[in-house]
Write a protein that holds these residues in place. Sequence first.
Motif, PDB file in Angstrom:
ATOM      1  N   TYR A  26      10.330  12.064  33.024  1.00  0.00           N
ATOM      2  CA  TYR A  26       9.875  11.084  34.022  1.00  0.00           C
ATOM      3  C   TYR A  26       9.868   9.649  33.482  1.00  0.00           C
ATOM      4  O   TYR A  26       9.495   8.720  34.198  1.00  0.00           O
ATOM      5  CB  TYR A  26       8.445  11.402  34.499  1.00  0.00           C
ATOM      6  CG  TYR A  26       8.291  12.656  35.319  1.00  0.00           C
ATOM      7  CD1 TYR A  26       9.383  13.281  35.924  1.00  0.00           C
ATOM      8  CD2 TYR A  26       7.034  13.211  35.516  1.00  0.00           C
ATOM      9  CE1 TYR A  26       9.211  14.434  36.679  1.00  0.00           C
ATOM     10  CE2 TYR A  26       6.863  14.360  36.276  1.00  0.00           C
ATOM     11  CZ  TYR A  26       7.955  14.966  36.853  1.00  0.00           C
ATOM     12  OH  TYR A  26       7.775  16.099  37.601  1.00  0.00           O
ATOM     13  N   VAL A  61       2.759  11.005  28.851  1.00  0.00           N
ATOM     14  CA  VAL A  61       1.337  10.733  29.084  1.00  0.00           C
ATOM     15  C   VAL A  61       0.488  11.335  27.964  1.00  0.00           C
ATOM     16  O   VAL A  61       0.966  12.153  27.179  1.00  0.00           O
ATOM     17  CB  VAL A  61       0.886  11.197  30.495  1.00  0.00           C
ATOM     18  CG1 VAL A  61       1.358  10.220  31.560  1.00  0.00           C
ATOM     19  CG2 VAL A  61       1.362  12.597  30.809  1.00  0.00           C
ATOM     20  N   CYS A  87      -2.798  11.441  32.515  1.00  0.00           N
ATOM     21  CA  CYS A  87      -2.351  12.151  33.717  1.00  0.00           C
ATOM     22  C   CYS A  87      -3.553  12.341  34.644  1.00  0.00           C
ATOM     23  O   CYS A  87      -4.526  12.998  34.260  1.00  0.00           O
ATOM     24  CB  CYS A  87      -1.771  13.507  33.309  1.00  0.00           C
ATOM     25  SG  CYS A  87      -1.593  14.664  34.672  1.00  0.00           S
ATOM     26  N   PRO A  88      -3.515  11.779  35.860  1.00  0.00           N
ATOM     27  CA  PRO A  88      -4.670  11.910  36.761  1.00  0.00           C
ATOM     28  C   PRO A  88      -5.055  13.369  37.030  1.00  0.00           C
ATOM     29  O   PRO A  88      -6.237  13.677  37.193  1.00  0.00           O
ATOM     30  CB  PRO A  88      -4.202  11.239  38.057  1.00  0.00           C
ATOM     31  CG  PRO A  88      -3.053  10.377  37.672  1.00  0.00           C
ATOM     32  CD  PRO A  88      -2.444  10.963  36.432  1.00  0.00           C
ATOM     33  N   MET A  89      -4.076  14.258  37.035  1.00  0.00           N
ATOM     34  CA  MET A  89      -4.434  15.665  37.263  1.00  0.00           C
ATOM     35  C   MET A  89      -5.217  16.225  36.068  1.00  0.00           C
ATOM     36  O   MET A  89      -6.228  16.915  36.245  1.00  0.00           O
ATOM     37  CB  MET A  89      -3.182  16.511  37.474  1.00  0.00           C
ATOM     38  CG  MET A  89      -3.501  17.943  37.822  1.00  0.00           C
ATOM     39  SD  MET A  89      -2.337  19.101  37.165  1.00  0.00           S
ATOM     40  CE  MET A  89      -0.920  18.766  38.137  1.00  0.00           C
ATOM     41  N   ASN A 119      -1.023  20.246  31.347  1.00  0.00           N
ATOM     42  CA  ASN A 119      -1.564  18.956  31.820  1.00  0.00           C
ATOM     43  C   ASN A 119      -3.089  19.026  31.820  1.00  0.00           C
ATOM     44  O   ASN A 119      -3.735  19.155  32.861  1.00  0.00           O
ATOM     45  CB  ASN A 119      -1.078  18.651  33.245  1.00  0.00           C
ATOM     46  CG  ASN A 119       0.420  18.507  33.350  1.00  0.00           C
ATOM     47  OD1 ASN A 119       1.161  19.251  32.704  1.00  0.00           O
ATOM     48  ND2 ASN A 119       0.881  17.568  34.152  1.00  0.00           N
ATOM     49  N   CYS A 211      -1.696  17.182  41.458  1.00  0.00           N
ATOM     50  CA  CYS A 211      -0.971  15.980  41.044  1.00  0.00           C
ATOM     51  C   CYS A 211      -0.775  15.080  42.261  1.00  0.00           C
ATOM     52  O   CYS A 211      -0.097  15.484  43.219  1.00  0.00           O
ATOM     53  CB  CYS A 211       0.393  16.369  40.475  1.00  0.00           C
ATOM     54  SG  CYS A 211       1.510  14.957  40.408  1.00  0.00           S
ATOM     55  N   PRO A 212      -1.326  13.870  42.243  1.00  0.00           N
ATOM     56  CA  PRO A 212      -1.183  12.981  43.408  1.00  0.00           C
ATOM     57  C   PRO A 212       0.285  12.656  43.724  1.00  0.00           C
ATOM     58  O   PRO A 212       0.642  12.492  44.885  1.00  0.00           O
ATOM     59  CB  PRO A 212      -1.938  11.713  42.999  1.00  0.00           C
ATOM     60  CG  PRO A 212      -2.748  12.078  41.806  1.00  0.00           C
ATOM     61  CD  PRO A 212      -2.115  13.278  41.165  1.00  0.00           C
ATOM     62  N   ILE A 213       1.109  12.603  42.699  1.00  0.00           N
ATOM     63  CA  ILE A 213       2.522  12.234  42.898  1.00  0.00           C
ATOM     64  C   ILE A 213       3.248  13.307  43.720  1.00  0.00           C
ATOM     65  O   ILE A 213       4.044  13.009  44.612  1.00  0.00           O
ATOM     66  CB  ILE A 213       3.243  12.085  41.517  1.00  0.00           C
ATOM     67  CG1 ILE A 213       2.445  11.224  40.533  1.00  0.00           C
ATOM     68  CG2 ILE A 213       4.677  11.622  41.663  1.00  0.00           C
ATOM     69  CD1 ILE A 213       1.910   9.944  41.040  1.00  0.00           C
ATOM     70  N   HIS A 214       2.948  14.558  43.421  1.00  0.00           N
ATOM     71  CA  HIS A 214       3.659  15.651  44.101  1.00  0.00           C
ATOM     72  C   HIS A 214       3.062  16.010  45.465  1.00  0.00           C
ATOM     73  O   HIS A 214       3.612  16.866  46.164  1.00  0.00           O
ATOM     74  CB  HIS A 214       3.749  16.872  43.170  1.00  0.00           C
ATOM     75  CG  HIS A 214       4.774  16.684  42.089  1.00  0.00           C
ATOM     76  ND1 HIS A 214       4.482  16.036  40.906  1.00  0.00           N
ATOM     77  CD2 HIS A 214       6.094  16.997  42.036  1.00  0.00           C
ATOM     78  CE1 HIS A 214       5.582  15.979  40.161  1.00  0.00           C
ATOM     79  NE2 HIS A 214       6.568  16.555  40.823  1.00  0.00           N
ATOM     80  N   GLU A 239       4.414  21.719  41.368  1.00  0.00           N
ATOM     81  CA  GLU A 239       3.153  20.986  41.613  1.00  0.00           C
ATOM     82  C   GLU A 239       3.055  20.569  43.082  1.00  0.00           C
ATOM     83  O   GLU A 239       2.052  19.994  43.506  1.00  0.00           O
ATOM     84  CB  GLU A 239       3.069  19.748  40.713  1.00  0.00           C
ATOM     85  CG  GLU A 239       2.813  20.096  39.260  1.00  0.00           C
ATOM     86  CD  GLU A 239       2.880  18.897  38.336  1.00  0.00           C
ATOM     87  OE1 GLU A 239       2.908  17.757  38.823  1.00  0.00           O
ATOM     88  OE2 GLU A 239       2.937  19.109  37.108  1.00  0.00           O
ATOM     89  N   CYS A 300       5.275   8.099  39.117  1.00  0.00           N
ATOM     90  CA  CYS A 300       4.039   8.329  38.362  1.00  0.00           C
ATOM     91  C   CYS A 300       3.722   7.038  37.598  1.00  0.00           C
ATOM     92  O   CYS A 300       4.407   6.701  36.626  1.00  0.00           O
ATOM     93  CB  CYS A 300       4.212   9.499  37.399  1.00  0.00           C
ATOM     94  SG  CYS A 300       2.751   9.779  36.388  1.00  0.00           S
ATOM     95  N   MET A 303       3.132   7.474  33.777  1.00  0.00           N
ATOM     96  CA  MET A 303       4.371   7.611  32.990  1.00  0.00           C
ATOM     97  C   MET A 303       5.011   6.228  32.836  1.00  0.00           C
ATOM     98  O   MET A 303       5.580   5.906  31.797  1.00  0.00           O
ATOM     99  CB  MET A 303       5.352   8.549  33.711  1.00  0.00           C
ATOM    100  CG  MET A 303       4.971  10.006  33.613  1.00  0.00           C
ATOM    101  SD  MET A 303       5.501  10.684  32.023  1.00  0.00           S
ATOM    102  CE  MET A 303       4.977  12.391  32.205  1.00  0.00           C
TER     103      MET A 303
END
Length: 346
Positions: A26, A61, A87-89, A119, A211-214, A239, A300, A303
């Motif tokens: 990423y 990350v 990583c927020p997750m 993660n 994961c907010p991104i996914h 994710e 992300c 990243m």
Amino acid sequence: MEDSIKTITQIKKEMGDKLVILGHHYQSDDIINFTDIRGDSLELARQIGQLDAEHIVFCGVYFMAESAAILRRQNQKIHIPDTSATCPMADMAEANRVEKTLEILQKNGRKVIPLTYVNSSAAVKGVVGRYDGSVCTSANAKTMLEWALKQGDAVLFLPDKQLARNTANLLEIPKSKRLVLSEGVIEGDPELHIDPSTAEDKQLIVWPGYCPIHQDFTLDSIKTIRENEPEAKIVVHPECGQEVVKASDGNGSTTFLIKYANEAPAGSTVYIGTETNLVNRLASQHKETKVIKPLAVSLCEDMGKITVDNLAALLKDIDNSTPVDVDEEIKKTARIALERMLKVCA
Ligand code: 13P
Ligand code: SF4
């Protein structure tokens, strides 16, 4: 930026074998250009024990650098160009809350095996190691969940509820045997948010992180593509939510997604549901023969905190920079958890 590129090129040449730069898929192209080794989380973790370099710079990350610090040899130093790239997750599972949750779930005498997605913090991996559990990545979640189910009466999968559900679907674990914990456990005292009686007959107990991104990839966008471009293929990272995964043509780790794009026949169109830096790189690599598109644009930010400027700054002063390290007590059990995974998936 030009100066930083020159600096990195020069220092890499000067340091030779003393330096290895690892990068997750990423990372931006600017960073990827300087990496000696790229990979998904599993491949990068596997590399650490094989490396002879004194300085290992991790472009990814923080949990990835921490995992490297857990697995490193005594004489190796692990660095990350920006320690605030977390990583927020991973941040959705705090070690003390995870431990308390395990205590609550084991009160009725059941043995609950924790299985943490890579993660997660080193402290969480440390708890997991102490409770006879292990680690998984998106590349081996099915194998590791099968393993964990055999080690006790139930599994606590954390922190990613989506990977947990998608893996449970693969293993056909009935819905009646699963419990997703209330989101309250992410921020609050688990004692206030878990009723142990609801978990008594469950095979799989799931931490409610994500994961907010996914979460940006939706069933609606898949439906639109199916209507307008029925010949296009759609592949996603696990994710993503289970409806998205079920509606796709395939799902897997970043390495799986790269392989899918590489092997797609000339003339085909492939939509990929994962972080946009990776999808754009694949699109440009294959632009002469096939069309690769993002299912939605989703970057992300963490990243993206790794830049050529902070990589150059780190390299300039690498001998004086404080390496990433992990408390010795945590390291012992976190290492056990990680090594269990590496052994099961050897
Ligand atoms: P991979 O292990 O598939 O590379 O995924 C890591 C990650 O953070 C995905 O969001
Ligand atoms: Fe974490 Fe998601 Fe970023 Fe991967 S893409 S590092 S899971 S926030």
